[in-house]
Motif scaffolding. Structure first.
Motif, PDB file in Angstrom:
ATOM      1  N   ALA A  67       0.841  -1.195   0.000  1.00  0.00           N
ATOM      2  CA  ALA A  67       0.000   0.000   0.000  1.00  0.00           C
ATOM      3  C   ALA A  67       0.878   1.249   0.000  1.00  0.00           C
ATOM      4  O   ALA A  67       1.833   1.338   0.770  1.00  0.00           O
ATOM      5  N   PRO A  68       0.573   2.215  -0.859  1.00  0.00           N
ATOM      6  CA  PRO A  68       1.355   3.457  -0.828  1.00  0.00           C
ATOM      7  C   PRO A  68       1.166   4.159   0.513  1.00  0.00           C
ATOM      8  O   PRO A  68       0.075   4.126   1.085  1.00  0.00           O
ATOM      9  N   HIS A  69       2.226   4.769   1.005  1.00  0.00           N
ATOM     10  CA  HIS A  69       2.154   5.427   2.303  1.00  0.00           C
ATOM     11  C   HIS A  69       3.201   6.524   2.407  1.00  0.00           C
ATOM     12  O   HIS A  69       4.091   6.621   1.566  1.00  0.00           O
ATOM     13  N   CYS A  70       3.077   7.317   3.429  1.00  0.00           N
ATOM     14  CA  CYS A  70       4.036   8.370   3.728  1.00  0.00           C
ATOM     15  C   CYS A  70       4.650   8.082   5.089  1.00  0.00           C
ATOM     16  O   CYS A  70       3.975   7.578   5.983  1.00  0.00           O
ATOM     17  N   PHE A  71       5.923   8.385   5.230  1.00  0.00           N
ATOM     18  CA  PHE A  71       6.526   8.331   6.557  1.00  0.00           C
ATOM     19  C   PHE A  71       7.485   9.500   6.707  1.00  0.00           C
ATOM     20  O   PHE A  71       8.026  10.009   5.735  1.00  0.00           O
ATOM     21  N   ALA A  72       7.615   9.958   7.926  1.00  0.00           N
ATOM     22  CA  ALA A  72       8.483  11.087   8.239  1.00  0.00           C
ATOM     23  C   ALA A  72       9.490  10.627   9.284  1.00  0.00           C
ATOM     24  O   ALA A  72       9.129   9.976  10.256  1.00  0.00           O
ATOM     25  N   THR A  81       5.917   3.249  -2.138  1.00  0.00           N
ATOM     26  CA  THR A  81       5.053   2.103  -2.380  1.00  0.00           C
ATOM     27  C   THR A  81       5.896   0.975  -2.966  1.00  0.00           C
ATOM     28  O   THR A  81       6.966   1.227  -3.526  1.00  0.00           O
ATOM     29  N   THR A  82       5.442  -0.239  -2.812  1.00  0.00           N
ATOM     30  CA  THR A  82       6.136  -1.391  -3.387  1.00  0.00           C
ATOM     31  C   THR A  82       5.133  -2.312  -4.057  1.00  0.00           C
ATOM     32  O   THR A  82       3.939  -2.283  -3.748  1.00  0.00           O
ATOM     33  N   ARG A  83       5.632  -3.087  -4.962  1.00  0.00           N
ATOM     34  CA  ARG A  83       4.882  -4.187  -5.559  1.00  0.00           C
ATOM     35  C   ARG A  83       5.832  -5.365  -5.603  1.00  0.00           C
ATOM     36  O   ARG A  83       7.012  -5.220  -5.928  1.00  0.00           O
ATOM     37  N   THR A  84       5.311  -6.521  -5.288  1.00  0.00           N
ATOM     38  CA  THR A  84       6.127  -7.732  -5.281  1.00  0.00           C
ATOM     39  C   THR A  84       5.539  -8.714  -6.277  1.00  0.00           C
ATOM     40  O   THR A  84       4.332  -8.937  -6.293  1.00  0.00           O
ATOM     41  N   TYR A  85       6.404  -9.296  -7.084  1.00  0.00           N
ATOM     42  CA  TYR A  85       5.978 -10.235  -8.118  1.00  0.00           C
ATOM     43  C   TYR A  85       6.729 -11.546  -7.989  1.00  0.00           C
ATOM     44  O   TYR A  85       7.942 -11.557  -7.755  1.00  0.00           O
ATOM     45  N   ALA A  86       6.005 -12.639  -8.169  1.00  0.00           N
ATOM     46  CA  ALA A  86       6.641 -13.945  -8.311  1.00  0.00           C
ATOM     47  C   ALA A  86       6.979 -14.084  -9.791  1.00  0.00           C
ATOM     48  O   ALA A  86       6.193 -13.687 -10.657  1.00  0.00           O
ATOM     49  N   THR A 134      12.389 -15.901  -5.289  1.00  0.00           N
ATOM     50  CA  THR A 134      11.199 -16.353  -6.015  1.00  0.00           C
ATOM     51  C   THR A 134      10.628 -15.287  -6.955  1.00  0.00           C
ATOM     52  O   THR A 134       9.552 -15.467  -7.508  1.00  0.00           O
ATOM     53  N   GLY A 135      11.305 -14.171  -7.102  1.00  0.00           N
ATOM     54  CA  GLY A 135      10.787 -13.117  -7.961  1.00  0.00           C
ATOM     55  C   GLY A 135      11.534 -11.819  -7.753  1.00  0.00           C
ATOM     56  O   GLY A 135      12.749 -11.809  -7.589  1.00  0.00           O
ATOM     57  N   TYR A 136      10.775 -10.746  -7.721  1.00  0.00           N
ATOM     58  CA  TYR A 136      11.392  -9.433  -7.570  1.00  0.00           C
ATOM     59  C   TYR A 136      10.379  -8.458  -6.983  1.00  0.00           C
ATOM     60  O   TYR A 136       9.181  -8.717  -6.958  1.00  0.00           O
ATOM     61  N   GLY A 137      10.888  -7.341  -6.522  1.00  0.00           N
ATOM     62  CA  GLY A 137      10.036  -6.280  -5.993  1.00  0.00           C
ATOM     63  C   GLY A 137      10.368  -4.958  -6.642  1.00  0.00           C
ATOM     64  O   GLY A 137      11.502  -4.716  -7.030  1.00  0.00           O
ATOM     65  N   LEU A 138       9.352  -4.129  -6.790  1.00  0.00           N
ATOM     66  CA  LEU A 138       9.515  -2.761  -7.266  1.00  0.00           C
ATOM     67  C   LEU A 138       9.266  -1.845  -6.089  1.00  0.00           C
ATOM     68  O   LEU A 138       8.318  -2.039  -5.335  1.00  0.00           O
ATOM     69  N   THR A 139      10.097  -0.847  -5.944  1.00  0.00           N
ATOM     70  CA  THR A 139       9.890   0.172  -4.913  1.00  0.00           C
ATOM     71  C   THR A 139       9.993   1.530  -5.557  1.00  0.00           C
ATOM     72  O   THR A 139      10.955   1.796  -6.266  1.00  0.00           O
TER      73      THR A 139
END
Length: 144
Positions: A67-72, A81-86, A134-139
């Motif tokens: 889930a996209p989010h903000c942190f300070a 935000t991230t997405r993870t793919y197999a 097992t795959g990759y992630g996008l950040t």
């Protein structure tokens, strides 16, 4: 007449203000938070590059960090935000896909990327592709 306590507090404040002036750091910057970043969070979460993937790649479900989010933290405000793919294919296939997809979407190779790192920049945003067994992630990260 000033008391010793008043002089001490005055010196501490004067030192802090002097240090912030000399370093270019504002005390207000240290208190920045995520207020007002809702539109940017939505924008980063809706980036088309996040849904781009090579054939045979499948979205991994259940990861809360997706889930996209903000942190300070210490005055830095970051939208991420991230997405993870197999993916059963090779790293080379993933790299070729994202080099082409990123270029087509206006991303450029990140000139500050470490050797071997697959990283792109677009305005004030950065995209990283990280490989897992097992795959990759996008950040995607946007510094506010």
């Amino acid at each position: 007449m000033k008391t010793a306590r008043t002089r001490t507090v005055s010196r501490i404040l004067a030192t802090a203000l002097m240090a912030s002036a000399l370093t270019g750091c504002s005390l207000m910057e240290l208190t920045r938070d995520c207020d007002g970043t809702e539109a940017r969070v939505r924008e980063v979460g809706a980036l088309g590059i996040l849904d781009s993937r090579p054939d045979r790649a499948t979205v991994t479900r259940g990861a809360e960090e997706d889930a996209p989010h903000c942190f300070a933290d210490s005055g830095d405000v970051v939208v991420s935000t991230t997405r993870t793919y197999a993916f059963p294919g090779t790293r080379a296939e993933v790299a070729a896909h994202y080099r082409a997809a990123a270029r087509q979407d206006g991303w450029r190779p990140d000139p500050e990327a470490e050797p071997g790192e697959l990283s792109f920049a677009k305005g004030d945003m950065y995209l990283w592709v990280d490989f897992m067994s097992t795959g990759y992630g996008l950040t995607v990260v946007s510094y506010e």
